[in-house]
Design an enzyme around this catalytic site. Structure first.
Site, PDB file in Angstrom:
ATOM      1  N   LYS A  22      91.220  78.001  12.445  1.00  0.00           N
ATOM      2  CA  LYS A  22      91.394  79.460  12.361  1.00  0.00           C
ATOM      3  C   LYS A  22      91.467  79.913  10.911  1.00  0.00           C
ATOM      4  CE  LYS A  22      95.744  81.206  12.781  1.00  0.00           C
ATOM      5  NZ  LYS A  22      96.226  82.099  11.714  1.00  0.00           N
ATOM      6  N   ASN A  23      92.288  79.189  10.122  1.00  0.00           N
ATOM      7  CA  ASN A  23      92.552  79.666   8.763  1.00  0.00           C
ATOM      8  C   ASN A  23      91.418  79.399   7.781  1.00  0.00           C
ATOM      9  OD1 ASN A  23      94.876  80.879   9.561  1.00  0.00           O
ATOM     10  ND2 ASN A  23      96.228  79.194   8.962  1.00  0.00           N
ATOM     11  N   ARG A  92      96.733  89.420   9.727  1.00  0.00           N
ATOM     12  CA  ARG A  92      97.226  89.111   8.391  1.00  0.00           C
ATOM     13  C   ARG A  92      96.113  89.125   7.341  1.00  0.00           C
ATOM     14  NH1 ARG A  92     101.151  89.484   5.131  1.00  0.00           N
ATOM     15  NH2 ARG A  92     100.982  88.041   3.421  1.00  0.00           N
ATOM     16  N   CYS A 116     101.609  87.641  12.073  1.00  0.00           N
ATOM     17  CA  CYS A 116     102.915  87.124  12.505  1.00  0.00           C
ATOM     18  C   CYS A 116     104.009  87.617  11.576  1.00  0.00           C
ATOM     19  CB  CYS A 116     102.904  85.596  12.490  1.00  0.00           C
ATOM     20  SG  CYS A 116     101.933  84.875  13.790  1.00  0.00           S
ATOM     21  N   ARG A 121     106.542  89.104   4.119  1.00  0.00           N
ATOM     22  CA  ARG A 121     105.125  88.786   3.882  1.00  0.00           C
ATOM     23  C   ARG A 121     104.401  89.845   3.028  1.00  0.00           C
ATOM     24  NH1 ARG A 121     101.977  85.999   8.763  1.00  0.00           N
ATOM     25  NH2 ARG A 121     101.146  84.730   7.054  1.00  0.00           N
ATOM     26  N   PRO A 122     104.950  90.138   1.860  1.00  0.00           N
ATOM     27  CA  PRO A 122     104.250  91.099   0.993  1.00  0.00           C
ATOM     28  C   PRO A 122     103.001  90.463   0.398  1.00  0.00           C
ATOM     29  CG  PRO A 122     106.103  90.138  -0.186  1.00  0.00           C
ATOM     30  CD  PRO A 122     106.130  89.549   1.213  1.00  0.00           C
ATOM     31  N   ASP A 307     103.694  75.528   9.283  1.00  0.00           N
ATOM     32  CA  ASP A 307     103.155  75.755  10.638  1.00  0.00           C
ATOM     33  C   ASP A 307     103.552  74.645  11.612  1.00  0.00           C
ATOM     34  OD1 ASP A 307     100.824  77.973  10.050  1.00  0.00           O
ATOM     35  OD2 ASP A 307     101.172  76.611   8.399  1.00  0.00           O
ATOM     36  N   ARG A 421      95.884  84.185  19.732  1.00  0.00           N
ATOM     37  CA  ARG A 421      95.433  84.513  18.377  1.00  0.00           C
ATOM     38  C   ARG A 421      94.894  83.281  17.663  1.00  0.00           C
ATOM     39  NH1 ARG A 421      99.856  86.329  15.079  1.00  0.00           N
ATOM     40  NH2 ARG A 421      98.186  85.944  13.605  1.00  0.00           N
TER      41      ARG A 421
END
Ligand code: EPU
Length: 443
Positions: A22-23, A92, A116, A121-122, A307, A421
């Protein structure tokens, strides 16, 4: 709204193939904005985040065609450099488009990204680095959008204050078409980034890792189309490895990438998990004796990935003794704990003693809020029992599925769209291993 009904306590046995990462898929889709020629991406998982990314790109004027796990993407002219709020709020990686849009069109308007909720999460590290390359970026708190523009992105030497995975990728995607040389120092080293780099270089980019945590990008004027097959998803492999062991089963993972799982395999072997390297891309996971409590601390690559800590917690509920998990990357990644407590797990929060937390942790220390904890202590072994569970984020979702598979009796898992997702048809693939799992679509 879907839910899973899972009757646990059944050993999972057989073969399961890992899908594409996915990433990586999400980032290579964004890379298609960098050229007018067709990009053919193979081994793309059929997951919800990919669909959302295609919605983002579609809104920007990108055309795509899906053929199973292959996606053909073309983009000739962006008729709209504004990312829609409703999609970006669920994804994201939507802000990754900043780099290509700025380098090619000089303008980009994109909302503060969602995804998520693992803490604040800036994207301050991304924004500050893009400004160093000549972008003017204003955040409007009234509508939640970043408004970015530039006459031209130019090369720069950028030192990230702390590790950032998608920050490094955002800068790669910005720098490939910028004027001159960009040097990224203290750049992230996750293997998914190297897959993106390989694809960009195949498109004509000039990117190299010149030293540990240093990436040098020579800007080029044009990139061309390519065909690229993305690497297997190592998070899926960890999930399936743990599924085998906690159900007292025996799982053979195809498309395995053991070389990318070093920190996991070290901890897993220490805990008593067995690994059989059947061939270069096939790995068998099982246990033939009791598990032993094993402490882990998450960290950026090559450490134990954040993760993996949630599924690891389920494994540790079945291990003898007291184990600890120290989460150092995100300030709030224990949403699954309340759910495991419902199933009878013995887990307590604690705050590990750290000399300079502001420097030590990967997140911005100031972003912590009341109720955030960086550690859990798990006492095992504890037989888990069935429960009605609520999923809050992707990895927590896979974790609760694992817990329900190991617990005798019928569990109900709500919030399955979070799992969708990142995992392709997880229930069908687990059912092929013998799991009793059924998806119910709620009205
Ligand atoms: N951070 C900031 N400011 C920034 C960037 C990051 O404060 O500008 C903080 C984050 O809030 C976090 C820490 O720094 O606490 C690390 O963030 P990083 O940027 O490295 O992570 P990410 O890019 O948001 C990606 C993956 C995550 C994975 C982490 C770590 C994607 C889409 N997401 O997140 O994957 O856990 O890197 O490798 O690539 C998942 O797949 O479920 C997932 C969450």
């Amino acid at each position: 709204m879907d839910k899973f009904i899972i009757t646990g306590g059944v050993p999972l046995k057989g073969e399961i193939a890992v899908e594409g990462a996915k990433n990586v898929a999400l980032k290579i889709l964004v890379a298609s904005l960098l050229t007018d020629e067709e990009i053919v991406i193979r081994n793309v998982p059929l997951i919800r985040d990919v669909t959302l990314m295609l919605e983002v790109l579609g809104a920007l004027g990108v055309n795509y065609r899906r053929d199973g796990h292959t996606i053909h993407v073309t983009h000739n002219y962006i008729h709209n450099a504004k990312v829609p709020l409703d999609v970006a709020a669920r994804l994201r990686t939507s802000s990754l488009v900043l780099g290509p849009l700025l380098s090619r069109y000089g303008v980009a308007t994109t909302p503060n990204p969602g995804g998520c909720r693992l803490g604040a999460r800036p994207i301050d590290r991304h924004i500050s680095a893009l400004k160093d390359m000549g972008a003017d970026i204003q955040y409007h708190s009234d509508d939640g959008y970043f408004y970015a523009k530039t006459k031209e992105l130019h090369g720069a030497t950028i030192r990230f204050p702390k590790n950032t995975h998608t920050g490094t990728e955002t800068l790669l995607l910005a720098a490939v078409l910028a004027r001159g040389q960009t040097v990224l120092e203290n750049a992230a080293e996750e293997v998914e980034i190297d897959d993106l780099i390989a694809c960009l270089n195949q498109m004509g980019a000039k990117i190299r890792r010149s030293a540990p945590r240093t990436i040098v990008i020579e800007g080029v004027t044009k990139l061309h189309g390519t065909e690229y097959s993305i690497m297997p998803d190592r998070n899926e492999e960890v999930t399936f490895a743990i599924a085998g062991v906690i159900t007292h089963g025996d799982v053979i993972v195809k498309n395995s990438s053991r070389r990318n799982l070093g920190a996991f395999l070290d901890a897993y072997r220490k805990a008593g998990g067995k690994v059989e390297e059947m061939d270069t891309t096939t790995t068998r996971y099982y246990a033939d004796g009791p598990l032993t409590s094993t402490d882990i601390a998450t960290s950026p690559h090559p450490g134990f990935m954040t993760d993996w800590q949630a599924p690891w917690a389920v494994l540790m509920t079945q291990a003898h003794g007291l184990s600890t998990i120290h989460e150092t990357v995100f300030e709030s990644r224990f949403s699954y704990v309340s759910q495991l407590l419902k199933m009878g797990a013995h887990i307590e929060f604690f705050d590990p003693k750290v000399a300079s937390p502001e420097a030590f942790y990967n997140f911005n220390w100031a972003d912590r809020v009341d109720g955030d904890h960086q550690g859990v202590k798990i006492k095992g072994p504890t037989p888990l029992h069935n429960a009605v569970l609520e999923i809050n984020d992707l990895r927590a979702g896979a974790t609760l599925v694992l817990a329900a598979l190991s617990a005798p009796g019928e569990s109900v898992v709500h919030g399955v769209e979070q799992v969708d997702r990142g995992y392709e048809k997880i229930e069908e693939r687990l059912a092929a291993l013998g799991a009793h799992i059924q998806r119910i679509t709620e009205e």
